[in-house]
Structure formats: structure tokens, C-alpha cells
Write a protein that holds these residues in place. Structure first.
Motif, PDB file in Angstrom:
ATOM      1  N   SER A 163      55.679 145.760 -15.575  1.00  0.00           N
ATOM      2  CA  SER A 163      57.067 145.276 -15.643  1.00  0.00           C
ATOM      3  C   SER A 163      57.449 144.417 -14.447  1.00  0.00           C
ATOM      4  O   SER A 163      58.416 143.652 -14.512  1.00  0.00           O
ATOM      5  CB  SER A 163      58.036 146.448 -15.775  1.00  0.00           C
ATOM      6  OG  SER A 163      57.995 147.268 -14.621  1.00  0.00           O
TER       7      SER A 163
ATOM      8  N   PRO B 282      63.073 153.357 -20.511  1.00  0.00           N
ATOM      9  CA  PRO B 282      62.619 152.054 -20.011  1.00  0.00           C
ATOM     10  C   PRO B 282      63.723 151.178 -19.412  1.00  0.00           C
ATOM     11  O   PRO B 282      63.441 150.302 -18.603  1.00  0.00           O
ATOM     12  CB  PRO B 282      61.989 151.386 -21.233  1.00  0.00           C
ATOM     13  CG  PRO B 282      62.439 152.154 -22.410  1.00  0.00           C
ATOM     14  CD  PRO B 282      62.835 153.519 -21.943  1.00  0.00           C
TER      15      PRO B 282
ATOM     16  N   GLN C 127      63.155 144.692 -12.396  1.00  0.00           N
ATOM     17  CA  GLN C 127      62.739 143.384 -12.903  1.00  0.00           C
ATOM     18  C   GLN C 127      63.728 142.304 -12.485  1.00  0.00           C
ATOM     19  O   GLN C 127      63.332 141.220 -12.049  1.00  0.00           O
ATOM     20  CB  GLN C 127      62.622 143.428 -14.433  1.00  0.00           C
ATOM     21  CG  GLN C 127      61.508 144.332 -14.905  1.00  0.00           C
ATOM     22  CD  GLN C 127      61.593 144.621 -16.396  1.00  0.00           C
ATOM     23  OE1 GLN C 127      62.662 144.873 -16.939  1.00  0.00           O
ATOM     24  NE2 GLN C 127      60.444 144.588 -17.064  1.00  0.00           N
TER      25      GLN C 127
END
Length: 190
Positions: A85, A23, A30
């Protein structure tokens, strides 16, 4: 003065899921989206999806004909929605494309011209797919291009490295998300 836009390409559920074991790979995406919003740089999301019945898919297309044969990847499917996200905010366009390049069959160029965008900041999955194809087409359309190297992912790290170090610099500035942010910060202090 240039007028940039951040393109967040193929950050959709079905593609991001291939990298969910790691992740932290999503953090640069982001960070780039948050930074663009903070500096009022338009963010445009690009996804690949098809209409019900797959009228856009040719049986000659080696990649996409498999999708038409086995199903999925329609515009309403969960796998084609932008990943949580980097969720689009109200007013941020989500462009649907029908091939590898963000321009192929989409309204991306119309949006860019309407907003008088002349500089594209590219992020996406995969480096050897949407990023490469979009970069080449954008260069042919005379856009200034920046590629955020750590906000691009490829299943093959060596292919990613070669593209970032040897191929992309011929047509784009290749920099990290932090270097891009540093350049934005220094411009606002001037």
C-alpha cells in the motif's frame, strides 16, 4: 525554512497484516506518502528486521527474544518487507532497525544529517511502540517533530488517544493528515 522528511515506520507486511480487516486504516498512510512525494518531501521507510541467526537479539530482550526463539523476521522474510500500500519508489531509503525506535541500530540519523533534515513527520504502527520511541529519541536529538495522528495505529485505541492528546503534544505538533496537507497547501500559495 525547515527541511522535513516523512518517516513511514513499521508499515511492513507482518505488522500491517494485523489490521487488514480494516483496510481504510491504511488510507491516511497512503495519502501522507503521496502528499510528501507531490511536495518533494523525502520519504524514508523504516522496518524492523534481523540478520540470519539473530545476532542482534539479546535473550534479555523480552519482545525480540521470542522472535529469535520461534524464527521469522529476518531481513529477507516477506513479513519484513514494506507493505504494498505504500511501496517505496526508487531512491527512497528503507532503513532497517533492530529495536523499537527508528534510530536504534539503524543508519537513519546518518541519512537525516546527510540530507540536512531538521523536521520529522512521523507515521507508523504502533503508536505506543515505534512512534513513541522514535518521537522521544528525535526530541532528544533536537529535531522538530510532527505526528500525523490518523496515520498512526495502535492495537489499543485508548493508549493511542492518550499519547496523541496528552503525551506527544509536549514534544511534537500533533495533526491529522488533512491538516498537514492544508498547511503545505497554504505555504505554497504564499
Amino acid at each position: 525554512m525547515s527541511k522535513p522528511s516523512l518517516l513511514v515506520m513499521d508499515m511492513q507486511n507482518g505488522i500491517v497484516s494485523r489490521f487488514q480487516a480494516n483496510p481504510e486504516l491504511l488510507l491516511p498512510f497512503q495519502k501522507s506518502v503521496e502528499t510528501a512525494r507531490r511536495y518533494n518531501i523525502p520519504v524514508i521507510f523504516v522496518r524492523v528486521a534481523f540478520s540470519e541467526g539473530y545476532p542482534e537479539v539479546s535473550p534479555k530482550n523480552k519482545s525480540f527474544s521470542q522472535i529469535a526463539q520461534f524464527g521469522g523476521m529476518t531481513v529477507s522474510d516477506h513479513v519484513t518487507q514494506i507493505h504494498e500500500s505504500v511501496q517505496p519508489m526508487n531512491g527512497e531509503p528503507v532503513v532497517t532497525k533492530y529495536r523499537v525506535s527508528a534510530f536504534a541500530g539503524s543508519n537513519l540519523e546518518v541519512i537525516l544529517r546527510a540530507k540536512q533534515i531538521d523536521t520529522l513527520i512521523l507515521t507508523g504502527i504502533a503508536t505506543s511502540g515505534v512512534v513513541l520511541s522514535t518521537l522521544r529519541e528525535a526530541a532528544d536529538k533536537d529535531f522538530t517533530i510532527k505526528v500525523l495522528s490518523d496515520a498512526c495505529i495502535d492495537a489499543d485505541p485508548e493508549v493511542h488517544r492518550v499519547l496523541m492528546e496528552k503525551v506527544f503534544p509536549r514534544q511534537a505538533d500533533v495533526l491529522t493528515v488533512d491538516d498537514w496537507i492544508g498547511g503545505l497547501d497554504s505555504m505554497t500559495k504564499e
